[in-house]
Design a protein around this motif. Sequence first.
Motif, short mmCIF file in Angstrom:
data_model
loop_
_atom_site.label_atom_id
_atom_site.label_comp_id
_atom_site.label_asym_id
_atom_site.label_seq_id
_atom_site.Cartn_x
_atom_site.Cartn_y
_atom_site.Cartn_z
N VAL A 38 0.85 -1.19 0.00
CA VAL A 38 0.00 0.00 0.00
C VAL A 38 0.89 1.24 0.00
N TYR A 207 7.35 1.92 10.05
CA TYR A 207 6.22 1.07 10.44
C TYR A 207 5.46 1.68 11.61
N PHE A 210 3.22 4.22 10.16
CA PHE A 210 2.21 3.56 9.35
C PHE A 210 1.17 2.86 10.23
N ARG A 211 1.64 2.17 11.27
CA ARG A 211 0.76 1.42 12.16
C ARG A 211 -0.16 2.34 12.95
N GLY A 213 -1.40 5.10 11.88
CA GLY A 213 -2.47 5.48 10.97
C GLY A 213 -3.51 4.40 10.82
N LEU A 214 -3.04 3.13 10.74
CA LEU A 214 -3.99 2.02 10.63
C LEU A 214 -4.88 1.92 11.87
N ALA A 215 -4.29 2.22 13.01
CA ALA A 215 -5.03 2.08 14.27
C ALA A 215 -6.20 3.06 14.37
N GLY A 217 -7.87 4.05 11.70
CA GLY A 217 -8.75 3.81 10.58
C GLY A 217 -8.46 4.61 9.32
N GLU A 218 -7.20 5.04 9.15
CA GLU A 218 -6.87 5.75 7.92
C GLU A 218 -7.06 4.83 6.71
N VAL A 220 -6.29 3.20 3.14
CA VAL A 220 -5.07 2.86 2.42
C VAL A 220 -5.43 2.62 0.96
#
Length: 239
Positions: A38, A207, A210-211, A213-215, A217-218, A220
């Motif tokens: 991604v 990472y 990046f992580r 952002g994932l947490a 709910g961004e 991708v």
Amino acid sequence: MAEGELLEFEGEMFEPTWITKWIETGKEIAAGTLIVPVALCESDKTIEHAALHLAADDLNLARQSFEEAAKLGLPNNENSLSKALIHAAIMAYARSFAGGVRGFRLNTEFFEAIWGSADIELHAYLYNLRDKHVAHSVNDFERATTVGVVVADQSWRLLGTNPSGVGVTKLSMVGLPMSKLKLCPAHIEVMMVRITDRIAELDQAIYAEFRAGLAVGELVKPAPLVTLPDRSKVAERRR
């Protein structure tokens, strides 16, 4: 075909690669699940991270070329393979230290913690050889002087004006003696350790961002595995 348009019937082999590293492990990945790259937001870290992978490729090519050149014996300007390998190695070695479009370039400070005086001296020699001999023609390893040709006796008394003519005296050398050629592979191996260590540091830092952002709910979006160059633009970029 339009005037000036090039039609390429035969191309070249290329191999797109995707280098991955799991930072966080957990659940078993179910069969049929997509594992995809991604896109990340560009930052100083991602620019350096990507550039270091390309620098590693350059240095691997340089190391392999130096090793193959050493197998051929003393560097020899008359041996086109010996000369080509050494010049290719020098250019590949210097690429990541020179300015370019990668956004990040290597410098001596990047290696100061692992380079001794011999490494610093060898680096300066190789980089100057690239600048003043291989890439350009301002050097002591290549010169030519046009001369006249006459016939004379042992006391330099001319024996008439016919025959006579013109010619050239030349000096042409590879520029890298065997004593330095032998040192190059080990010198590059030391550099590769530093690059590998720095990539590992950046893996963790990138990472973490990046992580985070994932947490929250961004969204991708997928990144392409390969982007082919537009060869029609290569000459244009040089202008």
